[in-house]
Design a protein around this motif. Structure first.
Motif, PDB file in Angstrom:
ATOM      1  N   VAL A  97       0.824  -1.209   0.000  1.00  0.00           N
ATOM      2  CA  VAL A  97       0.000   0.000   0.000  1.00  0.00           C
ATOM      3  C   VAL A  97       0.857   1.256   0.000  1.00  0.00           C
ATOM      4  N   ALA A  98       1.860   1.300   0.896  1.00  0.00           N
ATOM      5  CA  ALA A  98       2.699   2.493   1.007  1.00  0.00           C
ATOM      6  C   ALA A  98       3.483   2.734  -0.274  1.00  0.00           C
ATOM      7  N   THR A  99       4.046   1.671  -0.842  1.00  0.00           N
ATOM      8  CA  THR A  99       4.873   1.821  -2.042  1.00  0.00           C
ATOM      9  C   THR A  99       4.057   2.269  -3.238  1.00  0.00           C
ATOM     10  N   THR A 100       2.934   1.606  -3.466  1.00  0.00           N
ATOM     11  CA  THR A 100       2.113   1.960  -4.629  1.00  0.00           C
ATOM     12  C   THR A 100       1.482   3.343  -4.466  1.00  0.00           C
ATOM     13  N   SER A 101       1.121   3.702  -3.239  1.00  0.00           N
ATOM     14  CA  SER A 101       0.547   5.030  -3.007  1.00  0.00           C
ATOM     15  C   SER A 101       1.577   6.122  -3.232  1.00  0.00           C
ATOM     16  N   LEU A 102       2.810   5.875  -2.796  1.00  0.00           N
ATOM     17  CA  LEU A 102       3.877   6.849  -3.013  1.00  0.00           C
ATOM     18  C   LEU A 102       4.124   7.061  -4.501  1.00  0.00           C
ATOM     19  N   ALA A 103       4.178   5.947  -5.245  1.00  0.00           N
ATOM     20  CA  ALA A 103       4.372   6.059  -6.698  1.00  0.00           C
ATOM     21  C   ALA A 103       3.210   6.804  -7.337  1.00  0.00           C
ATOM     22  N   GLY A 104       1.998   6.505  -6.896  1.00  0.00           N
ATOM     23  CA  GLY A 104       0.836   7.187  -7.432  1.00  0.00           C
ATOM     24  C   GLY A 104       0.817   8.657  -7.075  1.00  0.00           C
ATOM     25  N   ALA A 105       1.273   8.987  -5.863  1.00  0.00           N
ATOM     26  CA  ALA A 105       1.306  10.390  -5.442  1.00  0.00           C
ATOM     27  C   ALA A 105       2.278  11.198  -6.286  1.00  0.00           C
ATOM     28  N   VAL A 106       3.412  10.592  -6.608  1.00  0.00           N
ATOM     29  CA  VAL A 106       4.394  11.290  -7.463  1.00  0.00           C
ATOM     30  C   VAL A 106       3.792  11.564  -8.835  1.00  0.00           C
ATOM     31  N   ALA A 107       3.126  10.555  -9.397  1.00  0.00           N
ATOM     32  CA  ALA A 107       2.500  10.726 -10.715  1.00  0.00           C
ATOM     33  C   ALA A 107       1.401  11.786 -10.660  1.00  0.00           C
ATOM     34  N   ALA A 108       0.594  11.768  -9.593  1.00  0.00           N
ATOM     35  CA  ALA A 108      -0.484  12.747  -9.459  1.00  0.00           C
ATOM     36  C   ALA A 108       0.071  14.152  -9.269  1.00  0.00           C
ATOM     37  N   ALA A 109       1.199  14.260  -8.552  1.00  0.00           N
ATOM     38  CA  ALA A 109       1.822  15.575  -8.346  1.00  0.00           C
ATOM     39  C   ALA A 109       2.312  16.154  -9.668  1.00  0.00           C
ATOM     40  N   ARG A 110       2.826  15.297 -10.530  1.00  0.00           N
ATOM     41  CA  ARG A 110       3.298  15.768 -11.834  1.00  0.00           C
ATOM     42  C   ARG A 110       2.144  16.290 -12.682  1.00  0.00           C
ATOM     43  N   LEU A 144      -3.578  10.020  -1.986  1.00  0.00           N
ATOM     44  CA  LEU A 144      -2.397   9.155  -2.075  1.00  0.00           C
ATOM     45  C   LEU A 144      -1.313   9.596  -1.104  1.00  0.00           C
ATOM     46  N   VAL A 145      -1.207  10.898  -0.874  1.00  0.00           N
ATOM     47  CA  VAL A 145      -0.259  11.408   0.121  1.00  0.00           C
ATOM     48  C   VAL A 145      -0.683  10.953   1.510  1.00  0.00           C
ATOM     49  N   VAL A 146      -1.978  11.065   1.793  1.00  0.00           N
ATOM     50  CA  VAL A 146      -2.501  10.649   3.095  1.00  0.00           C
ATOM     51  C   VAL A 146      -2.248   9.164   3.325  1.00  0.00           C
ATOM     52  N   ILE A 147      -2.543   8.343   2.315  1.00  0.00           N
ATOM     53  CA  ILE A 147      -2.389   6.887   2.452  1.00  0.00           C
ATOM     54  C   ILE A 147      -0.923   6.511   2.650  1.00  0.00           C
ATOM     55  N   THR A 148      -0.021   7.186   1.945  1.00  0.00           N
ATOM     56  CA  THR A 148       1.407   6.913   2.115  1.00  0.00           C
ATOM     57  C   THR A 148       1.835   7.171   3.556  1.00  0.00           C
ATOM     58  N   ILE A 149       1.390   8.287   4.118  1.00  0.00           N
ATOM     59  CA  ILE A 149       1.774   8.655   5.485  1.00  0.00           C
ATOM     60  C   ILE A 149       1.197   7.679   6.504  1.00  0.00           C
ATOM     61  N   THR A 150      -0.095   7.376   6.380  1.00  0.00           N
ATOM     62  CA  THR A 150      -0.718   6.498   7.371  1.00  0.00           C
ATOM     63  C   THR A 150      -0.201   5.065   7.263  1.00  0.00           C
ATOM     64  N   SER A 151       0.072   4.604   6.046  1.00  0.00           N
ATOM     65  CA  SER A 151       0.611   3.251   5.873  1.00  0.00           C
ATOM     66  C   SER A 151       2.002   3.145   6.488  1.00  0.00           C
ATOM     67  N   ALA A 152       2.830   4.176   6.275  1.00  0.00           N
ATOM     68  CA  ALA A 152       4.172   4.169   6.848  1.00  0.00           C
ATOM     69  C   ALA A 152       4.111   4.204   8.373  1.00  0.00           C
ATOM     70  N   ALA A 153       3.189   4.998   8.930  1.00  0.00           N
ATOM     71  CA  ALA A 153       3.051   5.072  10.386  1.00  0.00           C
ATOM     72  C   ALA A 153       2.600   3.738  10.964  1.00  0.00           C
ATOM     73  N   ALA A 154       1.621   3.105  10.308  1.00  0.00           N
ATOM     74  CA  ALA A 154       1.132   1.810  10.784  1.00  0.00           C
ATOM     75  C   ALA A 154       2.216   0.747  10.680  1.00  0.00           C
ATOM     76  N   LEU A 155       3.001   0.778   9.598  1.00  0.00           N
ATOM     77  CA  LEU A 155       4.076  -0.202   9.424  1.00  0.00           C
ATOM     78  C   LEU A 155       5.140  -0.020  10.490  1.00  0.00           C
TER      79      LEU A 155
END
Length: 277
Positions: free
Chosen positions: A55-68, A201-212
């Motif tokens: 979840v964290a990895t795919t969300s981070l990749a998606g967030a980068v693409a969405a930011a672009r 996607l930014v939110v999911i990356t942060i929460t997934s990393a915190a939970a992990l």
């Protein structure tokens, strides 16, 4: 299965997850827990931890693409995610004290909800209507300290409750919860849909990393080799899925994926519920 067969299964399952994420813009990571449990032989506790990596990895990749593409409001996403980490930590700690069958039953219920929401989206044809939204202007701040202290407390409470709920879902079940984070951002921050999807996607990356991080060293560790193989295959094929979306009818793909989610949910429920009765 032999180690080689198990690794191949992880790569193929990761490819399916990545293709769905890339082609449909989300939803694929909901399959990570059932894949880890029923295909790769992990316990539910191991699977919900390993799923957070996917979840964290795919969300981070998606967030980068969405930011672009200009659809990420980074400051708001980080702020919402920071609030949500409290729920993510609590959810991750709570999952360590829950029976495996309860975890799977809760996950089956979640998958049924996701499948139902996806079916509703298909019926409503979300592709119709305007596809672009103007970049939102800054709202009045929730808290101000200068020149005097002021608090939009009802709005602050709404953000606190929705963010904590979303974080708790991520921490407890090891899912991104994008299908709930997007509505939460629409409700709490009044973002236009394209920006809510990208910012989620930014939110999911942060929460997934915190939970992990909270789960590290607590409970049984998953087979990290299989988790990394699943994650790598998912990340790589997500790019292929995004390109595939421009060439095929994504409505048919979405219908097929909805059917798959509902089928996996039904299978998970039939395996978990008898143990609770």
């Amino acid at each position: 299965m032999t180690p080689e067969t198990t690794l191949l299964a992880a790569l193929l399952a990761g490819a399916l997850i990545g293709l769905s994420l890339g082609a449909l813009g989300g939803g694929g990571s909901i399959l990570a827990v059932p894949v880890l449990v029923y295909l790769l032989g992990q316990s539910p506790a191991q699977a919900t931890t390993g799923s957070l990596v996917v979840v964290a990895t795919t969300s981070l990749a998606g967030a980068v693409a969405a930011a672009r593409s200009g659809h990420v409001l980074l400051a708001r996403g980080v702020a919402f995610g920071a609030v949500a980490t409290g729920g993510a930590v609590l959810g991750a700690k709570a999952s360590a004290h829950v029976d495996d069958d309860v975890l799977l039953a809760a996950f089956a219920a979640l998958m049924l909800l996701v499948g139902a929401l996806m079916a509703v989206r298909l019926v409503r044809r979300p592709g119709d209507g305007p596809s672009h939204a103007a970049r939102p202007a800054l709202d009045d701040p929730i808290l101000t300290f200068s020149p005097t202290f002021a608090c939009a407390c009802p709005r602050a409470l709404k953000v606190l409750l929705t963010a904590t709920l979303m974080g708790g879902l991520t921490g407890f079940l090891g899912v991104g919860g994008g299908f709930l984070v997007v509505p939460a951002l629409l409700l709490a921050l009044a973002l236009p849909l394209p920006y809510a999807a990208g910012t989620s996607l930014v939110v999911i990356t942060i929460t997934s990393a915190a939970a992990l991080a909270t789960r590290a060293g607590v409970g049984p560790a998953p087979d990290w080799g299989l988790v990394l193989a699943l994650t790598a295959a998912s990340a790589l094929t997500a790019v292929v899925g995004a390109r595939l979306a421009d060439r095929v009818d994504t409505r048919r793909l979405s219908a097929a994926f909805t059917a798959l989610v509902l089928a996996v949910a039904a299978y998970t429920a039939t395996r978990a519920l008898p143990s609770l009765l």
